[in-house]
Design a protein around this motif. Structure first.
Motif, PDB file in Angstrom:
ATOM      1  N   TYR A   1       0.746  -1.102   0.036  1.00  5.40           N
ATOM      2  CA  TYR A   1       0.058  -0.045  -0.100  1.00  5.40           C
ATOM      3  C   TYR A   1       0.829   1.128  -0.104  1.00  5.40           C
ATOM      4  O   TYR A   1       1.760   1.340   0.836  1.00  5.40           O
ATOM      5  CB  TYR A   1      -1.282   0.032   1.028  1.00  5.40           C
ATOM      6  CG  TYR A   1      -1.846  -1.137   1.306  1.00  5.40           C
ATOM      7  CD1 TYR A   1      -2.948  -1.662   0.481  1.00  5.40           C
ATOM      8  CD2 TYR A   1      -1.497  -2.185   2.377  1.00  5.40           C
ATOM      9  CE1 TYR A   1      -3.306  -2.674   0.472  1.00  5.40           C
ATOM     10  CE2 TYR A   1      -2.253  -3.377   2.578  1.00  5.40           C
ATOM     11  CZ  TYR A   1      -3.369  -3.364   1.510  1.00  5.40           C
ATOM     12  OH  TYR A   1      -4.162  -4.624   1.661  1.00  5.40           O
ATOM     13  N   ALA A   2       0.572   2.054  -0.922  1.00  3.06           N
ATOM     14  CA  ALA A   2       1.299   3.452  -0.982  1.00  3.06           C
ATOM     15  C   ALA A   2       0.449   4.479  -0.251  1.00  3.06           C
ATOM     16  O   ALA A   2      -0.868   4.415  -0.613  1.00  3.06           O
ATOM     17  CB  ALA A   2       1.573   3.932  -2.426  1.00  3.06           C
ATOM     18  N   VAL A   3       0.803   5.302   0.444  1.00  2.00           N
ATOM     19  CA  VAL A   3      -0.099   6.264   1.381  1.00  2.00           C
ATOM     20  C   VAL A   3       0.437   7.610   1.131  1.00  2.00           C
ATOM     21  O   VAL A   3       1.798   7.778   1.690  1.00  2.00           O
ATOM     22  CB  VAL A   3      -0.077   5.623   2.745  1.00  2.00           C
ATOM     23  CG1 VAL A   3      -0.815   6.759   3.494  1.00  2.00           C
ATOM     24  CG2 VAL A   3      -0.357   4.095   3.269  1.00  2.00           C
ATOM     25  N   CYS A   4      -0.265   8.465   0.825  1.00  4.76           N
ATOM     26  CA  CYS A   4       0.114   9.794   0.699  1.00  4.76           C
ATOM     27  C   CYS A   4      -1.106  10.602   1.300  1.00  4.76           C
ATOM     28  O   CYS A   4      -2.112  10.673   0.751  1.00  4.76           O
ATOM     29  CB  CYS A   4       0.526  10.493  -0.750  1.00  4.76           C
ATOM     30  SG  CYS A   4       0.930  11.894  -0.938  1.00  4.76           S
ATOM     31  N   PHE A   5      -0.896  11.232   2.470  1.00  4.03           N
ATOM     32  CA  PHE A   5      -1.922  11.959   3.116  1.00  4.03           C
ATOM     33  C   PHE A   5      -1.251  13.424   3.659  1.00  4.03           C
ATOM     34  O   PHE A   5      -0.146  13.482   3.987  1.00  4.03           O
ATOM     35  CB  PHE A   5      -2.546  11.362   4.404  1.00  4.03           C
ATOM     36  CG  PHE A   5      -3.683  10.322   4.103  1.00  4.03           C
ATOM     37  CD1 PHE A   5      -3.251   9.011   3.473  1.00  4.03           C
ATOM     38  CD2 PHE A   5      -4.846  10.584   4.699  1.00  4.03           C
ATOM     39  CE1 PHE A   5      -4.239   8.129   3.104  1.00  4.03           C
ATOM     40  CE2 PHE A   5      -5.765   9.707   4.379  1.00  4.03           C
ATOM     41  CZ  PHE A   5      -5.598   8.491   3.817  1.00  4.03           C
ATOM     42  N   SER A   6      -2.177  14.405   3.355  1.00  2.00           N
ATOM     43  CA  SER A   6      -1.582  15.857   3.918  1.00  2.00           C
ATOM     44  C   SER A   6      -1.510  15.824   5.334  1.00  2.00           C
ATOM     45  O   SER A   6      -0.904  16.760   5.913  1.00  2.00           O
ATOM     46  CB  SER A   6      -2.487  16.907   3.273  1.00  2.00           C
ATOM     47  OG  SER A   6      -4.012  16.563   3.727  1.00  2.00           O
ATOM     48  N   GLN A   7      -2.450  15.221   5.895  1.00  2.00           N
ATOM     49  CA  GLN A   7      -2.546  15.463   7.468  1.00  2.00           C
ATOM     50  C   GLN A   7      -1.769  14.018   8.172  1.00  2.00           C
ATOM     51  O   GLN A   7      -2.055  12.979   7.924  1.00  2.00           O
ATOM     52  CB  GLN A   7      -4.078  15.206   7.993  1.00  2.00           C
ATOM     53  CG  GLN A   7      -4.901  16.462   7.540  1.00  2.00           C
ATOM     54  CD  GLN A   7      -4.404  17.939   7.980  1.00  2.00           C
ATOM     55  OE1 GLN A   7      -3.882  17.855   9.245  1.00  2.00           O
ATOM     56  NE2 GLN A   7      -4.302  18.768   7.059  1.00  2.00           N
ATOM     57  N   THR A   8      -0.681  14.648   8.921  1.00  2.80           N
ATOM     58  CA  THR A   8       0.113  13.612   9.731  1.00  2.80           C
ATOM     59  C   THR A   8      -0.675  12.492  10.364  1.00  2.80           C
ATOM     60  O   THR A   8      -0.407  11.122  10.487  1.00  2.80           O
ATOM     61  CB  THR A   8       1.048  14.355  10.510  1.00  2.80           C
ATOM     62  OG1 THR A   8       1.849  15.250   9.730  1.00  2.80           O
ATOM     63  CG2 THR A   8       2.145  13.354  11.251  1.00  2.80           C
ATOM     64  N   VAL A   9      -1.841  13.145  11.273  1.00  6.58           N
ATOM     65  CA  VAL A   9      -2.531  12.162  11.968  1.00  6.58           C
ATOM     66  C   VAL A   9      -3.142  11.099  11.195  1.00  6.58           C
ATOM     67  O   VAL A   9      -3.365   9.822  11.464  1.00  6.58           O
ATOM     68  CB  VAL A   9      -3.456  12.814  12.993  1.00  6.58           C
ATOM     69  CG1 VAL A   9      -4.810  13.450  12.065  1.00  6.58           C
ATOM     70  CG2 VAL A   9      -4.148  12.171  13.917  1.00  6.58           C
ATOM     71  N   ASP A  10      -3.688  11.410  10.007  1.00 12.05           N
ATOM     72  CA  ASP A  10      -4.310  10.239   9.186  1.00 12.05           C
ATOM     73  C   ASP A  10      -3.412   9.503   8.531  1.00 12.05           C
ATOM     74  O   ASP A  10      -3.541   8.209   8.390  1.00 12.05           O
ATOM     75  CB  ASP A  10      -5.034  11.133   7.836  1.00 12.05           C
ATOM     76  CG  ASP A  10      -6.172  11.993   8.390  1.00 12.05           C
ATOM     77  OD1 ASP A  10      -6.802  11.749   9.596  1.00 12.05           O
ATOM     78  OD2 ASP A  10      -6.377  12.858   7.851  1.00 12.05           O
TER      79      ASP A  10
END
Length: 426
Positions: free
Chosen positions: A35-44
């Motif tokens: 899984y590749a993960v790119c989220f703007s919010q660190t908590v997410d």
């Protein structure tokens, strides 16, 4: 518990959120997905990271500032079958089915010596690194880690967050790039240990008031220029340094830095072979127990006291008529010149000498290249002198503070830096 800017998230929050996300996105025990993960919010991002880690699957963290098209390309290049891009609705990627194996942390190498490549380390290897790091490096046991660097990079994720959680500490994650806000956080934190990039550390050192110090600083990723090192060292009550590479993780830690080139003592879960003295420097080659040798492409040696000393990147060394030039020697000399704030030396092809030194520098005011040339002639040997000197608004550095001399040389060849800074005529 983790503090993210001004928000506190306890263990129960991450446990509940990660469990909910696992059910929502279809993660299960012994999951073999990538899984590749790119989220703007660190908590997410962290909530999904913990869920993927708990399921034993593989995860590719992608820096939150990465555009969608670039994130998708990274995900496909790493063989990921799903991309979470600021959404829990995953994009299914058409990639060849790989052989089922243990879950891994997928990371792209920095690309300082060529195109970035995907490096996979399984969770058992990550845990061994964390255990070795915590057992060996005891000085921060009573400090509060302040992580002002990307948590999608192993420096912030493993050495910052996961090590702190292993120690039972509450890491403080600072997402803003505003150095004045970071100073405020440091001043409000009890015995802070700051994990950040050389550029941020140097900026903070210049902002601190006379006589003020940061309790502890950690530097990693690139060798500090001597003027920067002197500033940061003077403004740090304790200064630590760690050295590593994408393939092995953290290799060595220096618990009391007195010289920029002293990388540290090799962690006990690894062994390292290299030269035995400055005159006999060799490539640093690292091995794990029952593991293949990892060639770092770094030139160094080990002192009698066990300290691992860095000399240069093998790929950065410049051969001028058979004589070796280490870029840092040139950069340190140039940056000792008043007004100059940053510099990078790199190789340029030369029809007579084979290779010559070229130089980019930034300064607080226009500086004539001829003045730099005259300064260098008083502080460097003739084969070390830059044949071409250009002033730029800012020396190009990567997000982690590193300089890719290969990239600088390519951009220079393409003519990107040929526009002179106003008032800096030769």
């Amino acid at each position: 518990m983790i503090r993210i800017d001004d928000r506190f998230c306890d263990h129960a929050y991450f446990s509940e959120t990660s469990a909910r996300l696992a059910a929502q996105v279809g993660l299960s025990g012994r999951d073999t997905g990538r899984y590749a993960v790119c989220f703007s919010q660190t908590v997410d991002w962290l909530s999904l990271f913990f869920a993927i880690r708990q399921a034993g699957a593989s995860v590719l963290p992608i820096h939150p500032g990465t555009p969608y098209s670039a994130a998708r390309k990274l995900a496909i290049g790493a063989g990921c079958n799903r991309l979470f891009y600021d959404s829990l609705t995953a994009e299914v990627l058409e990639v060849p089915e790989g052989e089922p194996g243990p879950g891994t942390l997928l990371q792209m190498s920095s690309g300082t010596t060529g195109a970035p490549k995907c490096v996979a380390r399984n969770w058992e290897e990550i845990d061994a690194e964390i255990d070795s790091y915590v057992r060996t490096f005891r000085e921060p046991d009573d400090m509060t880690p302040v992580i002002a660097c990307p948590t999608t990079h192993s420096y912030g994720l493993i050495c910052g967050i996961l090590v702190a959680l292993k120690r039972g500490q509450t890491p403080v994650i600072v997402n803003t790039a505003n150095p004045k806000y970071l100073l405020k956080v440091l001043r409000e934190t009890e015995r802070p240990l700051l994990y950040s990039s050389p550029t941020i550390l140097h900026t903070l050192a210049r902002l601190l008031s006379q006589g003020e110090q940061i309790h502890a600083t950690m530097t990693s990723g690139t060798l500090l220029p001597e003027p920067w090192f002197a500033d940061i060292r003077a403004k740090s009550r304790h200064m630590f340094q760690q050295y590593g590479c994408s393939e092995s993780g953290c290799i060595a830690i220096n618990p009391n830095v007195t010289a920029a080139s002293d990388m540290g003592f090799v962690l006990p879960h690894l062994s390292a072979a290299t030269g035995g003295s400055a005159e006999d420097a060799g490539e640093i080659v690292v091995t794990r127990a029952a593991g293949a040798a990892i060639h770092t492409r770094d030139l160094g040696y080990r002192r009698a006291d066990g300290m691992l000393v860095f000399v240069s990147r093998l790929d950065d060394m410049i051969n001028v008529s058979g004589l070796n030039v280490y870029p840092k020697d040139v950069e340190d000399a140039v940056m000792a010149m008043p007004a100059i704030t940053d510099a990078v030396a790199f190789r340029k092809a030369d029809r007579f000498a084979g290779e010559r030194v070229a130089l980019l520098f930034s300064a607080g005011e226009p500086v004539a290249p001829q003045a730099v040339r005259e300064w260098c002639s008083r502080h460097l040997a003739s084969h070390q002198l830059p044949m071409e000197i250009l002033q730029v608004e800012a020396v190009p550095r990567q997000a982690n503070g590193k300089i890719s001399r290969r990239d600088v040389a390519a951009r220079h060849m393409a003519g990107e830096f040929n526009r002179p800074v106003a008032g800096a005529a030769s």
